[in-house]
Design an enzyme around this catalytic site. Structure first.
Site, PDB file in Angstrom:
ATOM      1  N   CYS A   1      34.481  17.402  44.661  1.00 29.38           N
ATOM      2  CA  CYS A   1      34.467  18.865  44.646  1.00 29.38           C
ATOM      3  C   CYS A   1      33.137  19.287  44.028  1.00 29.38           C
ATOM      4  O   CYS A   1      32.835  18.906  42.897  1.00 29.38           O
ATOM      5  CB  CYS A   1      35.654  19.340  43.807  1.00 29.38           C
ATOM      6  SG  CYS A   1      35.667  21.096  43.490  1.00 29.38           S
TER       7      CYS A   1
ATOM      8  N   CYS B   1      40.560  33.134  37.404  1.00 35.89           N
ATOM      9  CA  CYS B   1      39.631  32.005  37.516  1.00 35.89           C
ATOM     10  C   CYS B   1      38.601  31.996  36.389  1.00 35.89           C
ATOM     11  O   CYS B   1      38.047  33.039  36.032  1.00 35.89           O
ATOM     12  CB  CYS B   1      38.919  32.096  38.877  1.00 35.89           C
ATOM     13  SG  CYS B   1      37.759  30.755  39.165  1.00 35.89           S
TER      14      CYS B   1
ATOM     15  N   CYS C   1      37.515  36.982  40.221  1.00 36.23           N
ATOM     16  CA  CYS C   1      38.964  36.842  40.410  1.00 36.23           C
ATOM     17  C   CYS C   1      39.653  36.762  39.038  1.00 36.23           C
ATOM     18  O   CYS C   1      39.166  36.067  38.132  1.00 36.23           O
ATOM     19  CB  CYS C   1      39.290  35.607  41.239  1.00 36.23           C
ATOM     20  SG  CYS C   1      38.574  35.676  42.895  1.00 36.23           S
TER      21      CYS C   1
ATOM     22  N   CYS D   1      41.601  23.202  39.804  1.00 33.66           N
ATOM     23  CA  CYS D   1      41.174  24.438  40.471  1.00 33.66           C
ATOM     24  C   CYS D   1      41.107  25.597  39.489  1.00 33.66           C
ATOM     25  O   CYS D   1      42.056  25.857  38.757  1.00 33.66           O
ATOM     26  CB  CYS D   1      42.173  24.839  41.554  1.00 33.66           C
ATOM     27  SG  CYS D   1      42.228  23.727  42.918  1.00 33.66           S
TER      28      CYS D   1
ATOM     29  N   GLU E   1      29.517  21.782  37.147  1.00 33.43           N
ATOM     30  CA  GLU E   1      30.480  20.686  37.105  1.00 33.43           C
ATOM     31  C   GLU E   1      30.895  20.284  38.519  1.00 33.43           C
ATOM     32  O   GLU E   1      30.884  21.095  39.437  1.00 33.43           O
ATOM     33  CB  GLU E   1      31.729  21.143  36.342  1.00 33.43           C
ATOM     34  CG  GLU E   1      31.403  21.631  34.946  1.00 33.43           C
ATOM     35  CD  GLU E   1      32.620  22.055  34.141  1.00 33.43           C
ATOM     36  OE1 GLU E   1      32.526  22.013  32.913  1.00 33.43           O
ATOM     37  OE2 GLU E   1      33.661  22.416  34.724  1.00 33.43           O
TER      38      GLU E   1
ATOM     39  N   CYS F   1      29.743  32.788  38.982  1.00 33.72           N
ATOM     40  CA  CYS F   1      30.261  33.378  40.228  1.00 33.72           C
ATOM     41  C   CYS F   1      30.373  34.879  40.002  1.00 33.72           C
ATOM     42  O   CYS F   1      30.650  35.320  38.892  1.00 33.72           O
ATOM     43  CB  CYS F   1      31.647  32.790  40.515  1.00 33.72           C
ATOM     44  SG  CYS F   1      32.407  33.395  42.044  1.00 33.72           S
TER      45      CYS F   1
HETATM   46  N1  SAH Z   1      35.013  30.900  45.505  1.00 34.77           N
HETATM   47  C1  SAH Z   1      35.671  30.019  46.427  1.00 34.77           C
HETATM   48  C2  SAH Z   1      35.579  28.579  46.017  1.00 34.77           C
HETATM   49  C3  SAH Z   1      36.342  28.234  44.769  1.00 34.77           C
HETATM   50  S1  SAH Z   1      37.565  27.141  45.225  1.00 34.77           S
HETATM   51  C4  SAH Z   1      37.094  30.488  46.656  1.00 34.77           C
HETATM   52  O1  SAH Z   1      37.484  31.469  46.049  1.00 34.77           O
HETATM   53  O2  SAH Z   1      37.794  29.928  47.488  1.00 34.77           O
HETATM   54  C5  SAH Z   1      38.606  27.153  43.858  1.00 34.77           C
HETATM   55  C6  SAH Z   1      40.008  27.488  44.235  1.00 34.77           C
HETATM   56  O3  SAH Z   1      40.806  27.544  43.031  1.00 34.77           O
HETATM   57  C7  SAH Z   1      40.143  28.851  44.892  1.00 34.77           C
HETATM   58  O4  SAH Z   1      41.157  28.788  45.845  1.00 34.77           O
HETATM   59  C8  SAH Z   1      40.574  29.705  43.731  1.00 34.77           C
HETATM   60  O5  SAH Z   1      41.173  30.898  44.122  1.00 34.77           O
HETATM   61  C9  SAH Z   1      41.492  28.763  43.007  1.00 34.77           C
HETATM   62  N2  SAH Z   1      41.728  29.108  41.610  1.00 34.77           N
HETATM   63  C10 SAH Z   1      40.982  29.861  40.785  1.00 34.77           C
HETATM   64  N3  SAH Z   1      41.531  29.918  39.566  1.00 34.77           N
HETATM   65  C11 SAH Z   1      42.653  29.191  39.633  1.00 34.77           C
HETATM   66  C12 SAH Z   1      43.649  28.837  38.685  1.00 34.77           C
HETATM   67  N4  SAH Z   1      43.587  29.268  37.438  1.00 34.77           N
HETATM   68  N5  SAH Z   1      44.650  28.048  39.102  1.00 34.77           N
HETATM   69  C13 SAH Z   1      44.705  27.585  40.380  1.00 34.77           C
HETATM   70  N6  SAH Z   1      43.789  27.869  41.298  1.00 34.77           N
HETATM   71  C14 SAH Z   1      42.783  28.660  40.933  1.00 34.77           C
END
Ligand code: SAH
Length: 342
Positions: free
Chosen positions: A97, A111, A108, A330, A84, A104
């Site tokens: 984006c 996420c 985390c 995000c 996406e 991945c």
């Molecule tokens: N793997 C990379 C790129 C992903 S960017 C990274 O970790 O930075 C996506 C962003 O959204 C990251 O900052 C991630 O931590 C954040 N993110 C993940 N799940 C989220 C959520 N449920 N709510 C808000 N931000 C989230």
């Protein structure tokens, strides 16, 4: 795949097929315009047959439009894998984006992207394909781009796919290509420290953003497995190095989770951690992910947290949540089940 090639390589490719060099230029132009093979009028049918197996399909599987104007694009690649991308319109320009991996492996806790692990890396061409497809779909071309900014913040950890991602950065910022300046590109990482050094040493100058989300290693380890490998101190040291090498300021993402990391004490700890650094803090209230038992902080709490950081002279903003109603915000992007889409 042809999108992995720069202009010279495209010319070499057509020469090897026994065609004159200028055909390579025509082919490269068609690719930049995200034309599908049947739409190219200046190439013969027999030539098209020869290149068909290497030519990408610029198809958009599905498009979802949010009430705030954000559009989520769903792409399918030749092996059927789906990723996406999210297109957001701002006053200063339009940001796309992009995803860098199918799934991945960072795991985390908050996420959606990593919930089913990593399926595979995207190639440089597959990342570029997302940019070219959306630029065309939004009515843009190479001269008059509709995608002006790129954030590597879709599905995947860009620095876990270093070779392909950096090749993509070269292709997309090349003046022979769509020529989007690295200054308009932001790479977000959960903190793969050695790769941050490598990115600086390899001469890239994209904007760097770190997904921090906690103020101590102990707390960070509970929600981000990568924190077991690298400490916050190591991350900050790498960011300073990146800044010295590139002159680019860096940013930290901090997703506010209700009752977990959003107290004023957390804000004070964050402020003392980042005091004096040439950086910006982006606050985002955690976006909803159905399977996760976590809630984002409410507006009032976000404002309190932000004001506290500002009063400590930390450069901070609240990021506007966009596309949440289409699961385009995000952390909400996830690997779709292929069968569901076909
Ligand atoms: N793997 C990379 C790129 C992903 S960017 C990274 O970790 O930075 C996506 C962003 O959204 C990251 O900052 C991630 O931590 C954040 N993110 C993940 N799940 C989220 C959520 N449920 N709510 C808000 N931000 C989230």
């Amino acid at each position: 795949m042809l999108l992995d090639f720069d202009k010279n390589q495209t010319i070499e490719y057509v020469k090897q097929l026994g065609e004159p060099a200028f055909r390579g230029g025509q082919l490269f132009d068609a690719l930049l315009q995200a034309k599908n093979l049947e739409e190219i009028s200046n190439l013969s049918a027999s030539f098209k047959n020869k290149i068909a197996k290497d030519y990408p399909c610029f198809c958009i599987l599905r498009k979802l439009k949010s009430v705030d104007g954000t559009t989520k694009y769903i792409f399918r690649f030749s092996d059927g894998e789906i990723v996406e991308g999210v297109f957001m319109q701002y006053k200063y320009g339009n940001t796309l984006c992009v995803s860098t991996q199918v799934g991945c492996r960072m795991g985390c806790a908050f996420c959606a992207s990593g919930m089913n692990g990593l399926k595979r890396n995207l190639s440089a061409g597959e990342i570029l394909q997302q940019v070219l497809c959306v630029n065309r779909d939004q009515g843009g071309n190479v001269k008059n781009r509709k995608v002006t900014n790129i954030v590597l913040m879709g599905m995947g950890e860009p620095l876990d796919n270093y070779e392909n991602v950096t090749k993509f950065l070269k292709l997309v910022s090349s003046n022979e290509g769509i020529n989007i300046s690295q200054r308009n590109i932001t790479l977000s990482t959960c903190g793969l420290v050695p790769k941050i050094y490598q990115l600086a040493d390899d001469g890239f100058c994209v904007n760097l953003t770190i997904s921090l989300h906690s103020t101590s290693d102990e707390k960070r380890r509970k929600i981000m497995p990568i924190a077991k490998a690298y400490s916050i101190e190591q991350i900050i040291k790498a960011c300073k190095y990146y800044f010295e090498k590139t002159g680019r300021r860096f940013a930290f993402e901090y997703a506010l989770v209700a009752g977990e990391n959003d107290s004023l004490k957390d804000a004070d700890e964050l402020a003392s951690l980042l005091k004096g650094l040439p950086c910006l803090v982006n606050l985002i209230p955690l976006n909803y992910v159905k399977e996760k038992n976590l809630l984002g902080s409410d507006e009032k709490r976000v404002k309190l947290f932000l004001d506290r950081l500002l009063s400590c002279k930390i450069n901070a903003t609240k990021r506007r949540t966009m596309g949440a109603d289409i699961s385009g915000a995000c952390g909400q992007l996830r690997r779709q089940v292929m069968a569901e889409e076909s």
